[in-house]
Design an enzyme around this catalytic site. Structure first.
Site, PDB file in Angstrom:
ATOM      1  N   HIS A 123       0.803  -1.230   0.000  1.00  0.00           N
ATOM      2  CA  HIS A 123       0.000   0.000   0.000  1.00  0.00           C
ATOM      3  C   HIS A 123       0.834   1.278   0.000  1.00  0.00           C
ATOM      4  CE1 HIS A 123      -3.729  -2.119   0.403  1.00  0.00           C
ATOM      5  NE2 HIS A 123      -3.437  -2.625   1.584  1.00  0.00           N
ATOM      6  N   ASP A 159      -3.960 -10.562  -2.111  1.00  0.00           N
ATOM      7  CA  ASP A 159      -4.385 -10.006  -0.829  1.00  0.00           C
ATOM      8  C   ASP A 159      -5.857  -9.599  -0.916  1.00  0.00           C
ATOM      9  OD1 ASP A 159      -4.597  -7.720   1.283  1.00  0.00           O
ATOM     10  OD2 ASP A 159      -2.580  -8.482   1.639  1.00  0.00           O
ATOM     11  N   HIS A 161      -7.038  -6.887   0.072  1.00  0.00           N
ATOM     12  CA  HIS A 161      -7.061  -5.452  -0.232  1.00  0.00           C
ATOM     13  C   HIS A 161      -6.378  -5.189  -1.576  1.00  0.00           C
ATOM     14  CE1 HIS A 161      -7.106  -5.766   4.233  1.00  0.00           C
ATOM     15  NE2 HIS A 161      -8.035  -4.830   4.120  1.00  0.00           N
ATOM     16  N   ASP A 248      -5.343 -12.596   4.084  1.00  0.00           N
ATOM     17  CA  ASP A 248      -6.501 -12.024   4.753  1.00  0.00           C
ATOM     18  C   ASP A 248      -7.799 -12.243   3.986  1.00  0.00           C
ATOM     19  OD1 ASP A 248      -5.382 -10.379   2.844  1.00  0.00           O
ATOM     20  OD2 ASP A 248      -5.206  -8.623   4.117  1.00  0.00           O
TER      21      ASP A 248
END
Length: 396
Positions: A123, A159, A161, A248
């Site tokens: 990120h 992921d 995200h 996740d």
């Protein structure tokens, strides 16, 4: 690398790395023939600056000075997501250096696979910390590969995200294909990663996003993967495959809403491993990433990633060592002050979840028009496939 530590209350706690390496050691993964565990080197500023602004590095270095708190906040530091800790630059630079070392090993050989288990901090932006990430080690490693002579690098992010920082770093670079499969940004941080984010100008088509609906499980996730990743990689023909393996997406993860099993996640690792051999002469750099079920999920999944990369995969039915299984929740409680997910849900006795992974591959057609999952896949294919000379309805 465990010094990359935002504190006991923070979801990204390094105990998950310690438990992973402990489990991998106990199961003999690190004794696989030909496997080497190598200490990382601290990434030099000029390497980190392949992606990050030099001013930002200076802010990271000085962030622990109380007099610089207001300045640090302007760069995303000192927030609940990215608290400041002592020697933050050194910890983040060590993780980045480890991922660069792994990239160098894969590019120069003879190793064809390398895993940077503490990496995958996808990120961080050029001049801003974001989403638990200070430096964007996968982006820096990709930039290093390009500087070393790579002409085509593919980055696959699994992921939960969106891999927004890596996408942003190469949004206008046709040499890098970024593909992110993630929970839709309409319901999850960072709020980006939609089908129409395809890259700019000469790089149109180099950014690929599959925004999955909440509650997507193994069958839907793997169907989406099959409909986007293999056809685009086969058309792009990368020289190196860089992957981010945030786990996740699991049903037990406390920060998101997908419902994959360990077995479904393992299936994606196997698929990426096979694609690296099919397309890249085996050049595969795998990074860690998110994952906040610190003992119940992360160590079991990433131990399997290490085993797959070592060409000695473990059966999902492999029993967890009794001592490790009993000790892991206690270690999480001691490190964080909170009971573990494993303790609350009941720690699995095996590496896998005991789930038979079945799915319907996306081989032709746009699927079920009433299915939100199929709608998401079809939107991505329509947005991106024509930019690669592919038919969005069929793969050929």
């Amino acid at each position: 690398m465990a010094r990359y530590d935002f504190g006991p209350q923070h979801p990204l706690h390094p105990v998950r790395l310690e438990l992973t390496m402990d489990l991998a050691t106990r199961l003999g993964v690190l004794d696989a023939p030909g496997l080497r565990v190598v200490a990382p080197t601290l990434a030099a500023d000029e390497l980190i600056e392949l992606v990050h602004d030099p001013i930002y590095l200076g802010v990271v270095r000085a962030a622990s000075d109380p007099a610089r708190a207001r300045l640090a906040a302007m760069f995303g530091l000192g927030t609940s997501d990215n608290p400041i800790f002592d020697r933050m630059h050194e910890a983040a630079a060590l993780i980045t250096g480890g991922t660069i070392d792994a990239a160098s090993a894969v590019w120069s050989g003879p190793p064809r696979h390398a895993v940077s288990i503490a990496g995958g901090l996808h990120h961080a932006m050029a001049n801003r910390a974001s989403g638990f990430c200070v430096y964007n080690d996968p982006a820096v490693a990709i930039a290093w590969l390009l500087a070393a002579g790579a002409r085509r690098v593919a980055y696959i992010d699994v992921d939960v995200h969106h891999g927004d920082g890596v996408q942003a770093a190469f949004y206008d670079d046709p040499r890098v294909l970024t593909i992110s499969l993630h929970q839709t940004g309409r319901t999850l941080f960072p709020g980006t990663g939609f089908a129409d984010e395809v890259g700019t100008q000469a790089a149109a088509g180099s950014s690929v996003n599959v925004a999955l609906p909440p509650r997507t499980g193994d069958a839907g996730w793997l169907r989406a993967f099959s409909g986007v990743v293999p056809p685009l990689l086969r058309e792009f023909r990368p020289q190196v495959l860089v992957t981010q393996h945030g786990c996740d997406t699991h049903a037990l993860d406390p920060l998101a809403d997908l419902t994959l099993s360990v077995d479904g996640q393992r299936a994606s690792y196997e698929a990426l491993h096979e694609l690296s051999h099919e397309l890249c002469d085996g050049r595969w750099l795998a990074c860690g990433g998110g994952g906040y079920a610190l003992d119940a999920v992360v160590p079991r999944v990433w131990t399997q990633l290490l085993a797959i990369a070592a060409h000695h995969p473990l059966e999902p039915a492999t029993e967890l060592p009794a001592e490790w299984r009993a000790d892991a929740p206690r270690r999480v409680l001691a490190a964080t002050g909170h009971p573990s997910v494993g303790a609350a849900a009941g720690m699995s006795r095996t590496l896998g979840d005991g789930v038979g992974v079945r799915y319907r591959p996306w081989d032709a057609g746009e699927g079920d028009p009433d299915s939100p999952l199929d709608q998401a896949v079809a939107a991505t294919r329509r947005a991106v496939f024509p930019l690669h000379g592919l038919d969005p309805i069929v793969d050929r």
